[in-house]
Design a protein around this motif. Structure first.
Motif, PDB file in Angstrom:
ATOM      1  N   THR A 113      26.592  75.390  21.303  1.00 32.89           N
ATOM      2  CA  THR A 113      26.033  74.048  21.407  1.00 32.89           C
ATOM      3  C   THR A 113      26.710  73.360  22.587  1.00 32.89           C
ATOM      4  O   THR A 113      27.920  73.474  22.782  1.00 32.89           O
ATOM      5  CB  THR A 113      26.231  73.256  20.085  1.00 32.89           C
ATOM      6  OG1 THR A 113      25.579  71.984  20.185  1.00 32.89           O
ATOM      7  CG2 THR A 113      27.691  73.059  19.735  1.00 32.89           C
ATOM      8  N   GLU A 114      25.930  72.688  23.396  1.00 33.94           N
ATOM      9  CA  GLU A 114      26.424  72.165  24.659  1.00 33.94           C
ATOM     10  C   GLU A 114      26.997  70.767  24.515  1.00 33.94           C
ATOM     11  O   GLU A 114      26.377  69.883  23.920  1.00 33.94           O
ATOM     12  CB  GLU A 114      25.312  72.148  25.706  1.00 33.94           C
ATOM     13  CG  GLU A 114      25.785  71.814  27.101  1.00 33.94           C
ATOM     14  CD  GLU A 114      24.734  72.096  28.156  1.00 33.94           C
ATOM     15  OE1 GLU A 114      23.601  72.459  27.785  1.00 33.94           O
ATOM     16  OE2 GLU A 114      25.048  71.951  29.348  1.00 33.94           O
ATOM     17  N   VAL A 115      28.176  70.594  25.076  1.00 36.36           N
ATOM     18  CA  VAL A 115      28.857  69.298  25.095  1.00 36.36           C
ATOM     19  C   VAL A 115      29.065  68.897  26.550  1.00 36.36           C
ATOM     20  O   VAL A 115      29.635  69.657  27.328  1.00 36.36           O
ATOM     21  CB  VAL A 115      30.206  69.373  24.367  1.00 36.36           C
ATOM     22  CG1 VAL A 115      30.989  68.073  24.543  1.00 36.36           C
ATOM     23  CG2 VAL A 115      29.997  69.675  22.885  1.00 36.36           C
ATOM     24  N   THR A 116      28.602  67.712  26.885  1.00 34.19           N
ATOM     25  CA  THR A 116      28.789  67.187  28.227  1.00 34.19           C
ATOM     26  C   THR A 116      29.461  65.827  28.129  1.00 34.19           C
ATOM     27  O   THR A 116      28.969  64.943  27.438  1.00 34.19           O
ATOM     28  CB  THR A 116      27.458  67.048  28.973  1.00 34.19           C
ATOM     29  OG1 THR A 116      26.808  68.320  29.011  1.00 34.19           O
ATOM     30  CG2 THR A 116      27.689  66.558  30.395  1.00 34.19           C
ATOM     31  N   VAL A 117      30.593  65.694  28.815  1.00 30.68           N
ATOM     32  CA  VAL A 117      31.351  64.453  28.792  1.00 30.68           C
ATOM     33  C   VAL A 117      31.337  63.866  30.191  1.00 30.68           C
ATOM     34  O   VAL A 117      31.850  64.471  31.137  1.00 30.68           O
ATOM     35  CB  VAL A 117      32.791  64.686  28.318  1.00 30.68           C
ATOM     36  CG1 VAL A 117      33.528  63.347  28.211  1.00 30.68           C
ATOM     37  CG2 VAL A 117      32.814  65.419  26.990  1.00 30.68           C
ATOM     38  N   SER A 118      30.762  62.698  30.316  1.00 29.04           N
ATOM     39  CA  SER A 118      30.677  62.053  31.629  1.00 29.04           C
ATOM     40  C   SER A 118      31.868  61.115  31.828  1.00 29.04           C
ATOM     41  O   SER A 118      32.375  60.532  30.883  1.00 29.04           O
ATOM     42  CB  SER A 118      29.380  61.274  31.753  1.00 29.04           C
ATOM     43  OG  SER A 118      29.332  60.244  30.792  1.00 29.04           O
TER      44      SER A 118
END
Length: 119
Positions: A113-118
């Protein structure tokens, strides 16, 4: 053994997410989370035993992430707090006999599952 991970998403730095991993059966005693960032090797994040609940964390997430499990629900969670851009990755859950940091110790893997933290 089938593993289904979920809960990823796009969040801002400092925020939180909770990942879930449901297993079709508790065939092994250890459940783990790994992650793989673009262009990097897969790395260990955390692990927990079904029996006794012993946990293990990577240094990079200790104090920010917490792993837990519900044996009856055959579910493991990864609570990720104070997320940083460096936490951006695809997160995988895995099942194995022992809690270890080496991915080779785990026999069964979920799809990620993809996690993207900006920032």
């Amino acid at each position: 053994v089938q593993l289904q991970a979920s809960g990823g998403g796009l969040v801002q730095a400092g925020s939180f997410l909770r990942l879930s991993c449901v297993t079709s059966e508790r065939a092994t005693d250890a459940m783990a989370w790994f992650r793989q960032a673009p262009g990097k090797d897969r790395e260990f994040v955390s692990a927990i035993r079904w029996i006794g609940g012993r946990t293990l964390y990577a240094n990079s997430v200790e104090g920010r992430f917490a792993v837990s499990r519900d044996n009856a629900k055959k579910t493991v969670w990864l609570q990720m707090n104070n997320l940083e851009p460096e936490d951006t990755a695809i997160y995988y859950c895995a099942a194995g006999r022992f809690i270890r940091k080496a991915s080779s110790e785990y026999d069964f893997w979920g799809q990620g599952t993809e996690v993207t933290v900006s920032s």
